[in-house]
Design an enzyme around this catalytic site. Sequence first.
Site, PDB file in Angstrom:
ATOM      1  N   HIS A  66      -2.966  45.980 -55.779  1.00 10.29           N
ATOM      2  CA  HIS A  66      -3.620  46.724 -55.141  1.00 10.29           C
ATOM      3  C   HIS A  66      -3.176  47.973 -54.449  1.00 10.29           C
ATOM      4  O   HIS A  66      -2.485  47.779 -53.353  1.00 10.29           O
ATOM      5  CB  HIS A  66      -4.435  45.979 -54.052  1.00 10.29           C
ATOM      6  CG  HIS A  66      -5.294  44.999 -54.682  1.00 10.29           C
ATOM      7  ND1 HIS A  66      -6.750  45.122 -54.848  1.00 10.29           N
ATOM      8  CD2 HIS A  66      -5.094  43.740 -55.165  1.00 10.29           C
ATOM      9  CE1 HIS A  66      -7.058  43.804 -55.395  1.00 10.29           C
ATOM     10  NE2 HIS A  66      -6.260  42.965 -55.624  1.00 10.29           N
ATOM     11  N   CYS A  94      -6.834  45.185 -60.636  1.00  9.69           N
ATOM     12  CA  CYS A  94      -6.859  43.612 -60.807  1.00  9.69           C
ATOM     13  C   CYS A  94      -8.024  43.367 -61.836  1.00  9.69           C
ATOM     14  O   CYS A  94      -7.787  43.633 -62.964  1.00  9.69           O
ATOM     15  CB  CYS A  94      -7.047  43.133 -59.392  1.00  9.69           C
ATOM     16  SG  CYS A  94      -6.910  41.528 -59.196  1.00  9.69           S
ATOM     17  N   GLU A 147      -4.572  50.166 -52.986  1.00 13.79           N
ATOM     18  CA  GLU A 147      -5.655  50.586 -51.835  1.00 13.79           C
ATOM     19  C   GLU A 147      -5.176  50.096 -50.521  1.00 13.79           C
ATOM     20  O   GLU A 147      -5.537  50.585 -49.365  1.00 13.79           O
ATOM     21  CB  GLU A 147      -6.898  50.426 -52.197  1.00 13.79           C
ATOM     22  CG  GLU A 147      -7.548  49.016 -52.224  1.00 13.79           C
ATOM     23  CD  GLU A 147      -7.109  48.295 -53.623  1.00 13.79           C
ATOM     24  OE1 GLU A 147      -6.335  48.833 -54.331  1.00 13.79           O
ATOM     25  OE2 GLU A 147      -7.904  47.294 -54.054  1.00 13.79           O
TER      26      GLU A 147
END
Length: 504
Positions: free
Chosen positions: A165, A79, A167
Site C-alpha cells: 500500500h 492489492c 498510500e
Amino acid sequence: MSVVVLDFGSQYTQLIARRLRELRAFSLLLPGTAPWEEIAAHRPQAIVLSGSPFSATSPDAPRPDPRVLTSGLPLLGICYGMHVLALAHGGEVVPGRSHEYGRAFLSHRGDGVLAGLPQPLEVWMSHGDAVADAPPGWEVLGSTPECPIAALASPDGRTVGLQFHPEVTHTPRGSEVLAAFLDRAGVSRTWTPENVAEGLVDEVRSRALGSRVLLAASGGVDSSVLALLLVRAGVDHAALFVDSGLLREGEREEVEGALRALGVSLHVVEAADRFLRALRGIRDPEEKRRAIGATFIEVFRERAVALGPFRFLAQGTLYPDVIESGGVAGSATIKSHHNVGGLPADLGFELLEPLRLLFKDEVREVGRVLGLPEGIRLRHPFPGPGLAVRVLGEVTPEALALLRRVDREFVSALREEGLYGKVWQALAVLLPVRTVGVTGDGRRYGHVVALRAVTSLDGMTADWARLPPEFLDRVASRITRRVPEVTRVVYDITGKPPATIEWE
Ligand code: XMP
C-alpha cells in the site's frame, strides 16, 4: 482532467485520493463498479483500482467495468486492484496463499515506478491473496520474502500493480511511488491551492452572481472559507452567525472581527436565552441535539425571512461528507448528525456547495490563499451543539461558564506550548459527578473535568493524542489553580472507535 480512484471497499481508499492530491493531481473517488460512462465523464488521465476486503478470485467480488481495462489509460492496481489487473491479462492469483500483514521489505530492480528508491524498500502489506503468475510479457519489479510478485508492470510500463500500500504512512516512500506512476502516466499536476481557490471563485461567480446568497457562518474554517469565496466572487450575501450561548470564550468576537474585516456581510443573532430555555431540564444527549437543532432552525428561519429573499443557501459540505453519504456518484446529501448548523429544506433554497470536492486540509489551504486569519484557518473543529455536548447532564449557565474557563486554560496551554496544531481536536468536558479533593485548608467536594485531545485525518476515526506527560501535569495544575472549583482533571485515553470524539 482527473485521476479516478475506483473504490472497491478498502479502508485506505480515501487515503489514495488524498495522497494523489498532495502530489497536485486532482483525484476523484468513484464506486469500483461505476459504469464506464460515469468514469469517462471525469476525463481521467489515469485510473487507480483500490484494495478490497474481497478476493479477486471470488465470483461475488465487485468488478470494474471491462472498458476500464481496455481503455488504454494508465492503470494502477493496489492489492486487490493488482489482482484484478493480473487476472484480466492472463496472470494467476492464488487466494489465501500468504497472510502478510504489516511491515515488509521489498527487493526490487530499481526501475519503473521504483526507480531511485532505497533497496530494500520498506512497505506496508495487508493481504491474503497473491499473484502467483504474472501476465505474459509483464515484468516483475519487486518481491518480498513472503510474496515473490509484489510489484508488476505492463510491457509499456504505464500500467502497474502493487501488492503493498503506497498510500499509507507505513510505506515511508509511498508518495514517491505514486508520483512516479503519475509522471509515467503523464498526469497533469495542477491541483494547487491557488488554482483550486481560483476555480472555486469562478464556480461561485458563474452560479450565483446576480442572485442573493444566505450562509450560516459557524466560525469554523469551512463556513468562513465559503464566506470569503462569496466576497471574492462579488456575490450579494448575508452570513448569519447565531450566538447560541454555547460557544467558547471569545469565539463570537474573534469571528465577528475577522470576517467583517475581510468584507463578509455578517449578521450576528443573539439567541443565548432561547437556547438555554430550550435546553432546560434536558439530560439526554440526543434530546439536547434535537432541542438545539430545532431552536437553531427557528432562529435561523426568522432572521433569514427578515433579511430575504435569497435564492441560494451556501453550505460547507466537504468531500468526506459526500463520500460518507454514498454520494460519490455525484449527489451531495449531508449526514444529519453533522448538520446541526444546517437547514430547513422547506425554505426552498437552491444549495451552493462549492467545497463538496475538498478535504478539510485543502479547505485550510484555500483559506490561506484567500487570506483567512490563522486563528480561524487552523481552528479545531467545533460541534454545532457546542459546549452543550461537553457539559454532561443538564446545561446550565453556571456549568457553561465553568467549562469555558477550563477550556480556555487547556487551549491556551496547548497553544503556548506549540501543541495546538499537532492535534486534530482538543476539548474539555465537565462531568456530572463531584469528587473529593484536598487543598491547604482541608477537604473539598469539587468538579471533575476530562480533557480529550485526538489525532485524526477526518474525524471518522481518531486516536488519543500522546500529549507529553509533563504537559498534562502542567495543564492539570494550571486548571486546578485558576479554576479552583475543579478538584480533579482526567485525560481520556480512548480511541474512536470504540469511543466517539465528543463525550455525548
Ligand atoms: P464524534 O463525537 O461523532 O465527532 O466522534 C466527530 C466530529 O464531529 C463533531 N461533532 C459534531 N458536529 N454536530 C456537529 O456539527 C454534532 O452534533 C456533532 N457531534 C460531533 C465532533 O466535534 C468531531 O469533530
